[in-house]
Design an enzyme around this catalytic site. Structure first.
Site, short mmCIF file in Angstrom:
data_model
loop_
_atom_site.label_atom_id
_atom_site.label_comp_id
_atom_site.label_asym_id
_atom_site.label_seq_id
_atom_site.Cartn_x
_atom_site.Cartn_y
_atom_site.Cartn_z
N ASP A 11 6.13 -3.04 -20.75
CA ASP A 11 6.12 -4.41 -21.27
C ASP A 11 5.48 -5.27 -20.17
O ASP A 11 5.33 -4.83 -19.03
CB ASP A 11 7.58 -4.83 -21.53
CG ASP A 11 7.74 -6.32 -21.67
OD1 ASP A 11 7.03 -6.91 -22.52
OD2 ASP A 11 8.56 -6.90 -20.95
N ASP A 13 5.76 -9.43 -19.95
CA ASP A 13 6.55 -10.60 -19.54
C ASP A 13 7.96 -10.20 -19.10
O ASP A 13 8.70 -9.63 -19.87
CB ASP A 13 6.64 -11.61 -20.69
CG ASP A 13 5.29 -12.25 -20.97
OD1 ASP A 13 4.80 -12.10 -22.10
OD2 ASP A 13 4.73 -12.86 -20.05
#
Ligand code: XBP
Ligand code: MG
Length: 259
Positions: A11, A13
């Site tokens: 991922d 953020d």
């Protein structure tokens, strides 16, 4: 039949970089101000709003739920404001103001040196994701991610599995051939829905409880002089001061044993 671990899918953020509090949140507020809207999201309010994945949906939700705009008008304004916010965030990235999380560069270099493929699956918008992941690989001295899937590439955002599923499709891999790395409740749920093992590195807006379901939860990647803290270790894995390729292999193996 147990399949070998082939790739680690990250991922963005909160996972590769702590982008939310001082990055995205500030860009949203600058966009409001620039376009003459009297709104400014505090850190506390943003902790709630970030539960809505996708910046344009986040703006629309805020206008509708907190400022009593009708849903249609809220969506219209969000469609106008979000590209402005995105460019403001790109400016922040290009100014070098978004560093990787402590220890993440070392971790990715070691994964690649160990022969693992690396990829990205993020809800974020392509126009800032690509400059950010390029900046991180340049700054971190690791090879560019083999695949970068963004919120523009799929229909359903996290916690739906679509982003990780698209990354797997592009990599030509099955869920049991990867480990997914996440920072938030939506991200861990997306990884679980995808049906593969998940390593959670707690992000600034997460709590250990919100990451429940991950196969190992730590507070950081671990760095020189700053050992990681284990927050949840359901398989009782042997951990050290830093996340390593061997630990990722152990997560993958124990996840398979427990299926
Ligand atoms: C986090 C998100 C994104 C960002 C803002 O994505 O939900 O919406 O908060 O970026 P992830 P955009 O943790 O999956 O990387 O404004 O471009 O959506
Ligand atoms: Mg995240």
């Amino acid at each position: 039949m147990t399949k070998p671990l082939e790739a680690v899918v990250f991922d963005v953020d909160g996972t590769l970089a702590e982008t939310e509090r001082h990055g995205h949140r500030v860009a949203f507020n600058k966009a409001f101000a620039q376009e003459g809207y009297p709104y400014s999201w505090s850190d506390e309010l943003y902790r709630e709003l970030v539960k809505t994945t996708g910046g344009d949906r986040r703006i629309a939700r805020y206008l509708n739920e907190y400022e009593n705009y009708g849903l249609e008008e809220a969506r219209e304004i969000a469609k106008k404001l979000h590209p402005i916010k995105t460019q403001l965030f790109v400016d922040t990235i290009l100014a070098g103001e978004i560093p990787g999380r402590a220890g993440v560069y070392r971790f990715i270099r070691e994964l690649q040196q160990a022969g693992f493929r690396t990829a990205v699956a993020t809800t974020g918008t392509n126009n800032w994701v690509h400059p950010l992941v390029k900046h991180l690989s340049d700054e971190g001295g690791f090879a560019p991610f083999e695949e970068v899937v963004t919120g523009n590439d799929v229909e359903n955002l996290k916690p739906a599995p679509d982003l990780f599923q698209e990354a797997l499709r592009r990599l030509g891999l099955e869920p049991d051939q990867v480990v997914m790395v996440e920072d938030s409740k939506n991200g861990v749920r997306s990884a679980m829905a995808t049906g593969g093992p998940c390593l959670a590195v707690q992000g600034e807006y997460a709590t250990p409880e919100s990451l429940e379901g991950a196969d190992l939860i730590v507070d950081s990647y671990g760095d020189t002089g700053a050992p990681l803290k284990v927050l949840s270790n359901p398989y009782n894995l042997k951990t050290g001061a830093m996340l390593t390729p061997d630990l990722v292999r152990d997560i993958h193996r124990r996840w398979q044993d427990n299926r």
